[in-house]
Structures are given as C-alpha cells and as structure tokens.
Design a protein around this motif. Sequence first.
Motif, PDB file in Angstrom:
ATOM      1  N   VAL A   1       0.801  -1.239  -0.037  1.00  6.51           N
ATOM      2  CA  VAL A   1       0.155  -0.154   0.080  1.00  6.51           C
ATOM      3  C   VAL A   1       0.838   1.201  -0.141  1.00  6.51           C
ATOM      4  N   GLY A   2       1.900   1.292   0.730  1.00  9.12           N
ATOM      5  CA  GLY A   2       2.930   2.452   0.886  1.00  9.12           C
ATOM      6  C   GLY A   2       2.993   3.118  -0.499  1.00  9.12           C
ATOM      7  N   PRO A   3       3.603   2.460  -1.435  1.00  3.67           N
ATOM      8  CA  PRO A   3       4.157   3.171  -2.780  1.00  3.67           C
ATOM      9  C   PRO A   3       2.940   3.724  -3.295  1.00  3.67           C
ATOM     10  N   MET A   4       1.566   3.058  -3.379  1.00  2.68           N
ATOM     11  CA  MET A   4       0.463   3.574  -3.860  1.00  2.68           C
ATOM     12  C   MET A   4      -0.109   4.827  -3.244  1.00  2.68           C
ATOM     13  N   THR A   5       0.049   5.019  -1.716  1.00  2.00           N
ATOM     14  CA  THR A   5      -0.221   6.111  -1.419  1.00  2.00           C
ATOM     15  C   THR A   5       0.151   7.474  -2.010  1.00  2.00           C
ATOM     16  N   ILE A   6       1.709   7.313  -1.968  1.00  2.00           N
ATOM     17  CA  ILE A   6       2.531   8.389  -2.821  1.00  2.00           C
ATOM     18  C   ILE A   6       2.154   8.749  -4.338  1.00  2.00           C
ATOM     19  N   ALA A   7       1.931   7.598  -4.931  1.00  2.00           N
ATOM     20  CA  ALA A   7       1.395   7.792  -6.271  1.00  2.00           C
ATOM     21  C   ALA A   7       0.066   8.389  -6.473  1.00  2.00           C
ATOM     22  N   MET A   8      -0.820   7.968  -5.497  1.00  2.00           N
ATOM     23  CA  MET A   8      -2.063   8.587  -5.651  1.00  2.00           C
ATOM     24  C   MET A   8      -2.088  10.320  -5.031  1.00  2.00           C
ATOM     25  N   LEU A   9      -1.054  10.729  -4.295  1.00  2.00           N
ATOM     26  CA  LEU A   9      -0.800  11.931  -3.819  1.00  2.00           C
ATOM     27  C   LEU A   9      -0.464  12.728  -5.217  1.00  2.00           C
ATOM     28  N   LEU A  10       0.411  11.851  -5.948  1.00  2.00           N
ATOM     29  CA  LEU A  10       0.907  12.677  -7.185  1.00  2.00           C
ATOM     30  C   LEU A  10      -0.486  13.082  -8.164  1.00  2.00           C
ATOM     31  N   MET A  11      -1.347  12.042  -8.308  1.00  2.00           N
ATOM     32  CA  MET A  11      -2.276  12.034  -8.958  1.00  2.00           C
ATOM     33  C   MET A  11      -3.268  13.207  -8.649  1.00  2.00           C
ATOM     34  N   ASN A  12      -3.693  13.229  -7.080  1.00  2.00           N
ATOM     35  CA  ASN A  12      -4.483  14.302  -6.787  1.00  2.00           C
ATOM     36  C   ASN A  12      -4.013  15.560  -7.138  1.00  2.00           C
ATOM     37  N   THR A  13      -2.534  15.563  -7.156  1.00  2.00           N
ATOM     38  CA  THR A  13      -1.990  16.820  -7.321  1.00  2.00           C
ATOM     39  C   THR A  13      -2.156  17.155  -8.788  1.00  2.00           C
ATOM     40  N   LEU A  14      -2.098  16.420  -9.563  1.00  2.00           N
ATOM     41  CA  LEU A  14      -2.281  16.587 -10.912  1.00  2.00           C
ATOM     42  C   LEU A  14      -3.652  17.195 -11.299  1.00  2.00           C
ATOM     43  N   GLN A  15      -4.765  16.275 -10.652  1.00  2.00           N
ATOM     44  CA  GLN A  15      -6.074  16.703 -10.730  1.00  2.00           C
ATOM     45  C   GLN A  15      -6.267  18.033 -10.439  1.00  2.00           C
ATOM     46  N   ALA A  16      -5.877  18.407  -9.326  1.00  2.00           N
ATOM     47  CA  ALA A  16      -6.039  19.740  -8.641  1.00  2.00           C
ATOM     48  C   ALA A  16      -5.404  20.765  -9.721  1.00  2.00           C
ATOM     49  N   ALA A  17      -4.405  20.528 -10.277  1.00  2.00           N
ATOM     50  CA  ALA A  17      -3.873  21.555 -11.324  1.00  2.00           C
ATOM     51  C   ALA A  17      -4.623  21.609 -12.295  1.00  2.00           C
ATOM     52  N   GLN A  18      -5.026  20.550 -12.812  1.00  2.00           N
ATOM     53  CA  GLN A  18      -5.836  20.296 -14.266  1.00  2.00           C
ATOM     54  C   GLN A  18      -7.192  21.104 -13.723  1.00  2.00           C
ATOM     55  N   ARG A  19      -7.585  21.246 -12.679  1.00  2.00           N
ATOM     56  CA  ARG A  19      -8.826  21.963 -12.280  1.00  2.00           C
ATOM     57  C   ARG A  19      -8.595  23.607 -12.221  1.00  2.00           C
ATOM     58  N   LEU A  20      -7.488  23.675 -11.500  1.00  2.00           N
ATOM     59  CA  LEU A  20      -7.298  25.130 -10.973  1.00  2.00           C
ATOM     60  C   LEU A  20      -6.358  25.828 -12.351  1.00  2.00           C
ATOM     61  N   SER A  21      -6.060  25.079 -13.612  1.00  2.00           N
ATOM     62  CA  SER A  21      -5.341  25.753 -14.570  1.00  2.00           C
ATOM     63  C   SER A  21      -6.207  26.782 -15.189  1.00  2.00           C
ATOM     64  N   PRO A  22      -5.393  27.847 -15.622  1.00  2.00           N
ATOM     65  CA  PRO A  22      -6.316  28.900 -16.595  1.00  2.00           C
ATOM     66  C   PRO A  22      -7.069  28.122 -17.590  1.00  2.00           C
ATOM     67  N   THR A  23      -6.515  27.160 -18.248  1.00  2.00           N
ATOM     68  CA  THR A  23      -7.155  26.627 -19.452  1.00  2.00           C
ATOM     69  C   THR A  23      -8.495  25.680 -19.101  1.00  2.00           C
ATOM     70  N   ALA A  24      -8.324  25.053 -17.806  1.00  2.00           N
ATOM     71  CA  ALA A  24      -9.604  24.419 -17.428  1.00  2.00           C
ATOM     72  C   ALA A  24     -10.443  25.532 -17.203  1.00  2.00           C
ATOM     73  N   ALA A  25     -10.093  26.732 -16.424  1.00  2.00           N
ATOM     74  CA  ALA A  25     -11.030  27.792 -16.067  1.00  2.00           C
ATOM     75  C   ALA A  25     -11.703  28.222 -17.051  1.00  2.00           C
ATOM     76  N   ALA A  26     -10.732  28.518 -18.235  1.00  2.00           N
ATOM     77  CA  ALA A  26     -11.389  29.034 -19.518  1.00  2.00           C
ATOM     78  C   ALA A  26     -12.620  28.159 -20.103  1.00  2.00           C
ATOM     79  N   GLN A  27     -12.177  26.580 -20.258  1.00  2.00           N
ATOM     80  CA  GLN A  27     -13.016  25.824 -20.696  1.00  2.00           C
ATOM     81  C   GLN A  27     -14.447  25.792 -19.753  1.00  2.00           C
ATOM     82  N   THR A  28     -14.370  25.997 -18.640  1.00  3.11           N
ATOM     83  CA  THR A  28     -15.493  25.985 -17.500  1.00  3.11           C
ATOM     84  C   THR A  28     -16.340  27.151 -17.959  1.00  3.11           C
ATOM     85  N   GLU A  29     -15.847  28.269 -18.313  1.00  2.00           N
ATOM     86  CA  GLU A  29     -16.485  29.656 -18.468  1.00  2.00           C
ATOM     87  C   GLU A  29     -17.340  29.529 -20.103  1.00  2.00           C
ATOM     88  N   GLN A  30     -16.870  28.466 -20.853  1.00  4.65           N
ATOM     89  CA  GLN A  30     -17.480  28.622 -22.170  1.00  4.65           C
ATOM     90  C   GLN A  30     -18.956  27.889 -22.209  1.00  4.65           C
TER      91      GLN A  30
END
Length: 291
Positions: A262-291
Amino acid sequence: MSARLIDGKALAAQVRAQVAQDVATLKAAGTTPGLAVVLVGGDPASQVYVRNKAAACEKAGMHSQVIRLAETTTQSELLDVINTLNHDATVHGILVQLPLPGHLDSALVIEAISPNKDVDGFHAINAGLLMTGAPRFRPCTPYGIMKMLESEGVSLWGANVVIVGASNIVGKPMAMLALAAGATVTLCNSKTRDLASHTQRADVLVVATGRPGIVTGDMVKPGATVIDVGINRNADGKLVGDVDFESARQVAGAITPVPGGVGPMTIAMLLMNTLQAAQRLSPTAAAQTEQ
Ligand code: NDP
C-alpha cells in the motif's frame, strides 16, 4: 495454498508514469503542477515521508516546495503559512505532514487549507463530498487501495468488505469508497467484539490499525483479498504490517506485502491528486468551464 502477492511498487510505477505523461501535457499548455508540503518539527519518520513525497513530485515533472518549520511554530504562524500557500497560484496542492507537535490543533490546520488544494482529502468539505458520493479529492491511501483492487480485477459489487481501523485518513474514507463501489461494508474499531467473527466473513479485508499481527491466518476467509495498510517496526527494526503475513498468505487468495504494498500507492495517488488539482485550477480549465 499460498496467496498471490499484490505488487504495489509495480502498480505505483505505472500510475506515476501516467501522471508524468499528463504533467507533460499540462506543462505544454502553460501550467506546471505544484505541491507544497509543510513539515513542522523534526520527527524522523515524517522527514523521510516528506523527502519521498518531494522526490516523487520532481520525478513526475511537478514543482515541489518543502516548507520546514521549527517545532516551536505557533498555531497562528502555521495558519499564516497556509494562507500564503492558499493564495499562491504556483501551488495546486497543499499537504501538512501529520502528526503535528502536540501544541498545534491538527483539525483547525486542516480546515485552513483551501478545499481546492487539499490533496490529502482531509478537509471537512472534501470528506463530506466523499460521503455524499461526489468526491473531489479521495484520501491517498484508500484511493491507492481502490486502484490496487481494480488492477487485480477484484470487484467490490456485492462483496463483503471488512475494514479494521476507522481513522479519518484510512478506515472511514475506505468505507465510503467501498460502499460507493457496491460493497457491503463492516467498519471495525478497538471496541469491536469478536473481531475474528467479522474478518472471517470478508471477501476483501483491509487492515489499518498500527497493531502488528492483529490479524492472523485463522481470521482470514479462504481465498480472500487481504490489504495490509499498517507500517510498524518490529523488535529487530524490520518493517512489518498489521497482518501476520506468513499465516495469512497460507489462507488468502491475494495479499499485499509490507513494505512494497500500500505504501508506494499512497505516494502515487498523492501525485494523481496534485495533477487533478492543477488540471482543475489551471487557466485553460477555467476558460473551458466559462465556455
Ligand atoms: P489511527 O491510530 O489513527 O487509527 C487506528 C484505528 O485502529 C482506530 O480506528 C482504532 O480504533 C483501530 N484499532 C486499534 N486497535 C484496534 C483493535 N485491537 N481492534 C480493532 N481496531 C483497532 O491509525 P491510522 O489509520 O493513521 O494508521 C493505521 C496504520 O496504517 C498505522 O500503522 C499507520 O502507520 C499505517 N498507515 C500506512 C499508510 C500507508 O501508506 N501504507 C498511510 C496511513 C497510515 P478506535 O477508533 O476505537 O480508536
């Protein structure tokens, strides 16, 4: 019979490779995902965890920032640091390494993190979203366990899932994720009577107590999938889980080792969550949401 070993290290490597690919795409679009890890005090185990998280981030092409604060840091100083990170556009994920020194209130500190940057998924808003079936951030350890089960082809639909340990960071969110996947869930704690009578019914048994050897082979249903979350050091200084591995592997159908499960998976999913946060917070995502 000897159980199949579930190789968390290999699966984590696959997840991290996928994250790295998606990070590269996001960077090409102008956003570099960034994680800030706040460490208060000098707890040796926490220092190792924080170092590993930062290294994993950098390996995936993300920006990582470790903020090391003195053991004597006050509550209001820590809240100021979190507030600054909440407003820093280069930071998409914020993680405060737990446990905090005793004079600091962990619950208050977690609530101070912006729910949109709470990559651990511990904020009450994110815990509530998970409970109502619309998760934004899934806590990394149960998220990793769900990935492992999926990759092993273990369906939770109609399955008896028994979880031993009911903490906010592992047991409770694991129960919510398993329930959402169609399982019948039993959540045990230190007050549970006759623990074996519950564990013996488990098609999938998840153990997260910090009590080495709490589950032995005779408590496992033949053919069950056993997920050992515990990380403990035995008298010889060796890392062991909560499950008595040697006896449980004789009965289980599949089992995670400690370390390398389980240990290595915990870190991998932290990276996944950070990626998803960035995808949601990125200006491109914001622009897509506004359309
Ligand atoms: P906590 O101490 O927060 O929670 C432990 C849980 O276990 C509590 O719900 C407690 O019950 C329950 N418990 C304790 N004794 C018994 C017992 N005899 N029978 C049944 N339940 C019992 O621990 P965490 O959830 O933070 O961590 C658990 C373990 O998992 C630790 O070894 C930790 O190091 C490890 N861990 C590993 C991670 C990984 O990535 N592999 C990530 C996170 C944790 P009660 O609620 O009644 O007190």
